[in-house]
Enzyme design. Sequence first.
Site, PDB file in Angstrom:
ATOM      1  N   TYR A   1      22.416  11.472 -54.949  1.00 48.49           N
ATOM      2  CA  TYR A   1      21.493  10.357 -55.115  1.00 48.49           C
ATOM      3  C   TYR A   1      22.204   9.093 -54.654  1.00 48.49           C
ATOM      4  O   TYR A   1      23.143   8.644 -55.300  1.00 48.49           O
ATOM      5  CB  TYR A   1      21.098  10.263 -56.593  1.00 48.49           C
ATOM      6  CG  TYR A   1      19.985   9.281 -56.942  1.00 48.49           C
ATOM      7  CD1 TYR A   1      19.938   8.002 -56.419  1.00 48.49           C
ATOM      8  CD2 TYR A   1      18.989   9.652 -57.842  1.00 48.49           C
ATOM      9  CE1 TYR A   1      18.936   7.113 -56.761  1.00 48.49           C
ATOM     10  CE2 TYR A   1      17.973   8.769 -58.205  1.00 48.49           C
ATOM     11  CZ  TYR A   1      17.960   7.507 -57.666  1.00 48.49           C
ATOM     12  OH  TYR A   1      16.972   6.627 -58.018  1.00 48.49           O
TER      13      TYR A   1
ATOM     14  N   GLU B   1      11.703  13.604 -61.717  1.00 50.16           N
ATOM     15  CA  GLU B   1      12.718  13.179 -62.684  1.00 50.16           C
ATOM     16  C   GLU B   1      12.001  12.752 -63.957  1.00 50.16           C
ATOM     17  O   GLU B   1      11.108  11.909 -63.919  1.00 50.16           O
ATOM     18  CB  GLU B   1      13.515  11.993 -62.146  1.00 50.16           C
ATOM     19  CG  GLU B   1      14.383  12.319 -60.958  1.00 50.16           C
ATOM     20  CD  GLU B   1      15.082  11.078 -60.403  1.00 50.16           C
ATOM     21  OE1 GLU B   1      15.977  11.261 -59.571  1.00 50.16           O
ATOM     22  OE2 GLU B   1      14.725   9.947 -60.790  1.00 50.16           O
TER      23      GLU B   1
ATOM     24  N   ASP C   1      18.680  -0.048 -65.848  1.00 48.58           N
ATOM     25  CA  ASP C   1      17.265  -0.175 -65.510  1.00 48.58           C
ATOM     26  C   ASP C   1      16.775  -1.607 -65.547  1.00 48.58           C
ATOM     27  O   ASP C   1      17.161  -2.394 -66.403  1.00 48.58           O
ATOM     28  CB  ASP C   1      16.427   0.678 -66.467  1.00 48.58           C
ATOM     29  CG  ASP C   1      16.547   2.150 -66.137  1.00 48.58           C
ATOM     30  OD1 ASP C   1      16.208   2.518 -64.996  1.00 48.58           O
ATOM     31  OD2 ASP C   1      17.001   2.929 -66.994  1.00 48.58           O
TER      32      ASP C   1
END
Lengths: 282, 404
Positions: free
Chosen positions: A185, A60, A71
């Site tokens: 995912y 990725e 994040d």
Amino acid sequence: MSEPASTTAQLKTRIGRKFEELARKTELGLVTYFTAGDPSIEGTEAIVLRAAESGADVIELGIPFSDPVADGPTIQRASERALRAGTTLEKVLGLVATLRKKTEVPLVLFGYFNPILQRGLTDFARKASAAGADGVLVTDMTPEESSEYRSTMHANGLDTIFLAAPTSTDERLKRIADASSGFLYVISRTGVTGAKDSLPEELPAMVRRARKFTRLPIAVGFGISVAAQVTILGGIADAVVVGSSLVGEIQKARSVNEAADNAAARVRLLKDAAKHGVSRRG
Amino acid sequence: MKRVMTEKMPDGRGRFGAYGGRYVPETLMAPLEELERAYEEARADGKFQTQLDELLKNFAGRPTPLQFAPRLTEHLGGATIYLKREDLLHTGAHKINNCIGQGLLAVRMGKKRVIAETGAGQHGVATATVAARLGLECTVYMGTEDMARQRLNVFRMKLLGAEVVGVDSGSKTLKDAINEAMRDWVTNVRTTHYLLGSVLGAHPYPMMVRDFHRVIGKEARAQILEAEGRLPGWLFACVGGGSNAIGLFYEFLGDANVKMVGVEAGGRGGTLGEHAARLAAASGFAGARPGVLQGTHTYVLQNADGQIATTHSVSAGLDYPAVGPEHAWLAEQVRAEYTAVHDDEAVEALRTLARLEGIIPALESAHAVAEVIKRTPKMKQDEVIIVNLSGRGDKDMEILAKYV
């Protein structure tokens, strides 16, 4: 509410072929994340090539964004370093083209929606595909908003990977699975990206729940950093995603060579654990 | 100006025309759906409405006066000016309307903890206040630059029992505080309600926050009809995210003859990075295009590569690169007009209002006053206008000290 179409395009990218190969070998896949342009575009090129040689099955490549809300601190800092180094989406696409001349490792562009939207969905998809990218994962893109995004990516031969979360209801899991291609995912925990010491107890149940809605391979990520975690996941998932701990190696290193060496060493350890752990299909 | 029908706005997907929607990490999607359901149920529940009205009246101090401003009117020599005195509310700004509403909703949903972002500190103080009143744990995220310039509000939040977390990333202002609050929410979503403070973020926030502020316009409409026997010709309000503006505007949207002006932060000038004007391109403020930031599709100040720009305003509450999606839609419909005034114009307007009316407005609200000062002299004397004084200026004393 615009429901995603019940069938996704039947793409066969490098991602699908890689997961078929892993399934044949009954081997847990290793997906690794690096922020493109951290510490520089050339640096990322070197690091990614070493990671691929060392056993990363899918890479990725993070498109740095000024406001990465999903994040944790490690990848936030990496985005800041990449942006300070002058990284643009154009340069990230250039990096994909360069990498593709040297490796067949599947490449997923990973980022936030605004830079892609500003580029224009069609222009982005064409260039990403021509450069040799295989899939796209946009953290803040939801199935509900994704109809044009998905059709544009699929029309250009790019997989669309969506995230499933512990909070996702069954109804949402179905929607997410239907919108996904390449792999699904599964986020291991509520929270942002970043290394954690342990895996949540409810993770196996979460993965089983997701499997009811898809035949796609399932990769588990967020908070996975050490070989022991990877070994455990061998019995549960088809692949693991490791990001922050690799990005942390880049942050600590004093040179690109050192970053590439350390990241490669960590990838080898993780891949080793992936090979020797219990395999779900084994 | 045209008449626009707003009853169905936003649509089922949280869209105001092309703007709004939901762009968040998947972890937040089910909680947003839960919040939307809880809000719809609460809205239809008479008991919830009674609780809300009681707290708005006895705790916050509603209704607020709509006050004629005689000396400012005379000084400017144009339209008759009324001030909607949201600055008189408990905690000093309109923000508490929304905090009471969402606080009650958090209790109803069984959440024990609320988190909030704050720029000027007004929303943080209002959240901390309501959390104390309702017995909720409270954490407020605030950019370290804003903590320095709005120090007094940091003290207030702490006194009220809230934890204030400084955010040191990006421009260290409101946008960065929202990023950090979203990260907290995504981590603690099962126990925590994110008490977002403006008409921003993913659906249902822009709709829900608007609805909790509609009381401003409802009161103002009744009050002006009582005072003047007719509707105003113009409404003025400052626009950061745009909560006080939409609260005033909303009840008048169907009144075709009521013109509306949203006033953004013009900062130091029109160059990208020097201002926080998202809908004022016509007035020479560069860098805003439709984009996606922090959950919603709206006008966003950004560079060519889609990276979000830094902003500047003397007023921390307006210092933000995106605008509420409903304002983007009202601008596109040409139903409301958006402009911007510079830092020094806002400070000068604050001094004018202080000396002529004995009211020190917040620097945010002073932006609306500045636009009134520019326009009113050219208006006919039989014209009636309302300006929303969204907050009081006590919090700004340290910034203003250098102007005194």
